[in-house]
Scaffold this motif. Structure first.
Motif, PDB file in Angstrom:
ATOM      1  N   ARG A  34       0.807  -1.210   0.000  1.00  0.00           N
ATOM      2  CA  ARG A  34       0.000   0.000   0.000  1.00  0.00           C
ATOM      3  C   ARG A  34       0.855   1.282   0.000  1.00  0.00           C
ATOM      4  NH1 ARG A  34      -2.597  -3.094   3.975  1.00  0.00           N
ATOM      5  NH2 ARG A  34      -1.601  -1.796   5.586  1.00  0.00           N
ATOM      6  N   GLN A  35       2.053   1.214   0.588  1.00  0.00           N
ATOM      7  CA  GLN A  35       2.835   2.423   0.817  1.00  0.00           C
ATOM      8  C   GLN A  35       4.122   2.488  -0.006  1.00  0.00           C
ATOM      9  OE1 GLN A  35       3.588   2.430   5.038  1.00  0.00           O
ATOM     10  NE2 GLN A  35       1.428   2.205   5.571  1.00  0.00           N
ATOM     11  N   ARG A  36       4.343   1.571  -0.908  1.00  0.00           N
ATOM     12  CA  ARG A  36       5.620   1.522  -1.599  1.00  0.00           C
ATOM     13  C   ARG A  36       5.747   2.543  -2.721  1.00  0.00           C
ATOM     14  NH1 ARG A  36       5.090  -3.924  -5.396  1.00  0.00           N
ATOM     15  NH2 ARG A  36       3.088  -3.385  -6.343  1.00  0.00           N
ATOM     16  N   GLN A  37       4.663   3.172  -3.119  1.00  0.00           N
ATOM     17  CA  GLN A  37       4.699   4.039  -4.297  1.00  0.00           C
ATOM     18  C   GLN A  37       5.736   5.163  -4.189  1.00  0.00           C
ATOM     19  OE1 GLN A  37       3.103   3.078  -6.976  1.00  0.00           O
ATOM     20  NE2 GLN A  37       4.061   4.733  -8.153  1.00  0.00           N
ATOM     21  N   PRO A  38       5.826   5.882  -3.062  1.00  0.00           N
ATOM     22  CA  PRO A  38       6.857   6.930  -2.988  1.00  0.00           C
ATOM     23  C   PRO A  38       8.269   6.387  -3.148  1.00  0.00           C
ATOM     24  CG  PRO A  38       5.204   7.232  -1.273  1.00  0.00           C
ATOM     25  CD  PRO A  38       4.954   5.899  -1.884  1.00  0.00           C
ATOM     26  N   PHE A  39       8.529   5.212  -2.582  1.00  0.00           N
ATOM     27  CA  PHE A  39       9.871   4.639  -2.711  1.00  0.00           C
ATOM     28  C   PHE A  39      10.143   4.196  -4.139  1.00  0.00           C
ATOM     29  CE2 PHE A  39      12.955   1.127  -2.202  1.00  0.00           C
ATOM     30  CZ  PHE A  39      13.970   1.813  -1.542  1.00  0.00           C
ATOM     31  N   LEU A  40       9.117   3.701  -4.822  1.00  0.00           N
ATOM     32  CA  LEU A  40       9.306   3.292  -6.212  1.00  0.00           C
ATOM     33  C   LEU A  40       9.635   4.476  -7.109  1.00  0.00           C
ATOM     34  CD1 LEU A  40       6.404   0.693  -6.656  1.00  0.00           C
ATOM     35  CD2 LEU A  40       8.807   0.274  -6.077  1.00  0.00           C
ATOM     36  N   GLN A  41       9.222   5.661  -6.720  1.00  0.00           N
ATOM     37  CA  GLN A  41       9.492   6.848  -7.527  1.00  0.00           C
ATOM     38  C   GLN A  41      10.951   7.287  -7.467  1.00  0.00           C
ATOM     39  OE1 GLN A  41       6.697   9.783  -6.137  1.00  0.00           O
ATOM     40  NE2 GLN A  41       4.928   8.781  -7.104  1.00  0.00           N
ATOM     41  N   LEU A  42      11.737   6.652  -6.601  1.00  0.00           N
ATOM     42  CA  LEU A  42      13.165   6.958  -6.552  1.00  0.00           C
ATOM     43  C   LEU A  42      13.937   6.287  -7.677  1.00  0.00           C
ATOM     44  CD1 LEU A  42      13.915   6.687  -2.728  1.00  0.00           C
ATOM     45  CD2 LEU A  42      13.742   8.761  -4.111  1.00  0.00           C
ATOM     46  N   GLN A  43      13.273   5.507  -8.462  1.00  0.00           N
ATOM     47  CA  GLN A  43      13.941   4.848  -9.577  1.00  0.00           C
ATOM     48  C   GLN A  43      14.540   5.889 -10.522  1.00  0.00           C
ATOM     49  OE1 GLN A  43      11.437   2.043 -11.567  1.00  0.00           O
ATOM     50  NE2 GLN A  43      12.955   1.508 -13.115  1.00  0.00           N
ATOM     51  N   ASN A  44      15.819   5.686 -10.819  1.00  0.00           N
ATOM     52  CA  ASN A  44      16.611   6.602 -11.663  1.00  0.00           C
ATOM     53  C   ASN A  44      16.785   7.981 -11.025  1.00  0.00           C
ATOM     54  OD1 ASN A  44      16.729   4.570 -13.666  1.00  0.00           O
ATOM     55  ND2 ASN A  44      14.788   5.282 -14.561  1.00  0.00           N
ATOM     56  N   ARG A  45      16.556   8.071  -9.723  1.00  0.00           N
ATOM     57  CA  ARG A  45      16.717   9.352  -9.041  1.00  0.00           C
ATOM     58  C   ARG A  45      17.620   9.261  -7.804  1.00  0.00           C
ATOM     59  NH1 ARG A  45      11.612  11.064  -6.839  1.00  0.00           N
ATOM     60  NH2 ARG A  45      12.818  12.891  -6.186  1.00  0.00           N
ATOM     61  N   LEU A  46      18.203   8.101  -7.588  1.00  0.00           N
ATOM     62  CA  LEU A  46      19.020   7.887  -6.391  1.00  0.00           C
ATOM     63  C   LEU A  46      20.473   7.711  -6.823  1.00  0.00           C
ATOM     64  CD1 LEU A  46      18.704   7.654  -3.340  1.00  0.00           C
ATOM     65  CD2 LEU A  46      18.468   5.183  -3.624  1.00  0.00           C
ATOM     66  N   TYR A  47      21.380   8.483  -6.160  1.00  0.00           N
ATOM     67  CA  TYR A  47      22.788   8.489  -6.548  1.00  0.00           C
ATOM     68  C   TYR A  47      23.667   8.412  -5.295  1.00  0.00           C
ATOM     69  CZ  TYR A  47      20.788  10.477 -10.842  1.00  0.00           C
ATOM     70  OH  TYR A  47      20.032  10.717 -11.964  1.00  0.00           O
ATOM     71  N   VAL A  48      24.906   7.969  -5.515  1.00  0.00           N
ATOM     72  CA  VAL A  48      25.947   8.008  -4.498  1.00  0.00           C
ATOM     73  C   VAL A  48      27.201   8.580  -5.150  1.00  0.00           C
ATOM     74  CG1 VAL A  48      26.640   5.606  -4.973  1.00  0.00           C
ATOM     75  CG2 VAL A  48      27.256   6.695  -2.794  1.00  0.00           C
ATOM     76  N   GLN A  49      27.871   9.452  -4.426  1.00  0.00           N
ATOM     77  CA  GLN A  49      29.064  10.085  -4.981  1.00  0.00           C
ATOM     78  C   GLN A  49      30.259   9.150  -4.835  1.00  0.00           C
ATOM     79  OE1 GLN A  49      30.179  13.843  -3.260  1.00  0.00           O
ATOM     80  NE2 GLN A  49      31.286  14.470  -5.104  1.00  0.00           N
ATOM     81  N   SER A  50      30.937   8.910  -5.935  1.00  0.00           N
ATOM     82  CA  SER A  50      32.092   8.027  -5.932  1.00  0.00           C
ATOM     83  C   SER A  50      33.296   8.712  -5.304  1.00  0.00           C
ATOM     84  CB  SER A  50      32.420   7.590  -7.361  1.00  0.00           C
ATOM     85  OG  SER A  50      33.606   6.820  -7.389  1.00  0.00           O
TER      86      SER A  50
END
Length: 363
Positions: A34-50
């Motif tokens: 029921r609540q996963r939709q906001p987390f799914l919207q992080l697809q292609n939007r989450l980064y880590v600095q190398s």
């Protein structure tokens, strides 16, 4: 034993921790769907600095692998995939020599806006000193530590004779970070005691492996994952202590108590039968005592007897006279003093000394 068996069965059926843990897990599955939709919207939007020059931002890929539980109960399997964002440590951490120092990784959902960035400190390496107790070995009184030395070498460590410890150098091999939406942005969440994803690592972000030679450069390779704080995987790990196994079923937990219960019933039945048998024997001995008992006070050996045939009395009076006859037996010459136990008409026992009877008859 009967009571203990019954108690164990009661505990097994009353306190079913497995059912409680399964209920929490299955509830988390429904909440996640029921609540996963906001987390799914992080697809292609989450980064880590190398930390490898030129220090670019590395995007996370989407991993939709199902949750694999270490449990055979079909009730725990659900048709859904847990959303996980993943990248490789080799693209984030540069190869390097062993150094006990920490680094800080920067995560963000918008590389162009520092407001959405957050830092997570980790230690790329760790210097472990394990005692004999930690290794599970024994150092004998004569100083023999061969068992500990073998176990230390097995984990690629070096045994220190002076400190009686195993020195083990470890480097990071995997990472897992859980996050949640807080105050309008995504941030790491310390729920359950740390930023990590499993209690088996004490909720630490990094997982380490032993390295054999610190003089060679360490090549960091392994997954870097990001999970939602209420991911069913996180819930299952928390409920099972990181094993992903919810423990024995109710039937399995009740079997030891049931076995002891049955054994207790058998023992109780046998004890009751034995007690009943002994009480019957005692009752018969009281109601039907032996009519004649022989005892010798002077002869070291049991004398032999020749029973004289007694005529069948014709009346009760004759029976009592025959019963009180002073010479119902002929003792052997070895018996110097003999007592006889008779019964009178009323059934009372009378002890008669044969020698005294003979003296009275002679007088």
């Amino acid at each position: 034993m009967f009571i203990v068996g019954a108690s164990m069965m009661g505990v097994a059926y009353e306190f079913d921790s497995r059912a409680a843990a399964m209920k929490v897990y299955q509830g988390s599955v429904g909440a996640w769907l029921r609540q996963r939709q906001p987390f799914l919207q992080l697809q292609n939007r989450l980064y880590v600095q190398s930390l490898i020059p030129p220090y670019r931002y590395v995007p996370f890929l989407t991993d939709k692998s199902p949750i694999i539980l270490n449990d055979d109960d079909p009730l725990l399997w659900t048709e859904f995939q847990s959303q996980v964002y993943i990248t490789d440590l080799s693209s984030v951490l540069p190869p390097g020599y062993f150094a006990e120092q920490g680094v800080s990784l920067t995560f963000t959902t918008d590389p162009s806006n520092a407001t959405y960035a957050f830092d997570v400190p980790i230690a790329t390496s760790a210097h472990m000193m394990l005692s004999a107790f930690d290794l599970g070995c024994t150092i004998y009184d004569n100083g023999d530590a061969s068992q500990c030395i073998n176990m230390c070498e097995h984990i690629k460590g070096n045994w220190d004779d002076a400190g009686q410890t195993c020195v083990s150098d470890q480097a990071i091999c995997a990472m897992c970070l859980k996050i949640s939406y807080q105050g309008g942005k995504w941030l790491p969440d310390r729920k359950y005691g740390g930023y990590g994803c499993t209690p088996s690592m004490k909720w630490a972000v990094a997982t380490y492996t032993t390295i054999a030679n610190t003089s060679l450069p360490i090549l960091y390779a392994g997954p870097l994952r990001i999970r939602y704080v209420d991911d069913p995987y996180i819930i299952a790990a928390n409920q099972t202590g990181g094993t992903l196994n919810f423990g024995p079923t109710l039937k399995e937990k009740g079997m030891p108590g049931l076995s002891i219960f049955i054994m207790g019933c058998v023992v109780l039945f046998l004890a009751t039968c034995a007690s009943l048998y002994l009480s019957i024997l005692h009752r018969n001995s009281v109601l039907h005592p032996p009519s004649i008992l022989f005892s010798s006070t002077t002869s070291p050996e049991r004398p032999d007897y020749d029973r004289d045939p007694q005529p069948t009395p014709a009346s009760p009076e004759a029976a009592s006279v025959a019963l009180l006859s002073p010479t119902p037996f002929k003792p052997s010459v070895r018996a110097q003093k003999t007592h006889f136990l008779y019964q009178d008409k009323q059934g009372e026992a009378i002890l008669v000394d044969e020698s005294k009877e003979q003296q009275q008859q002679q007088q």
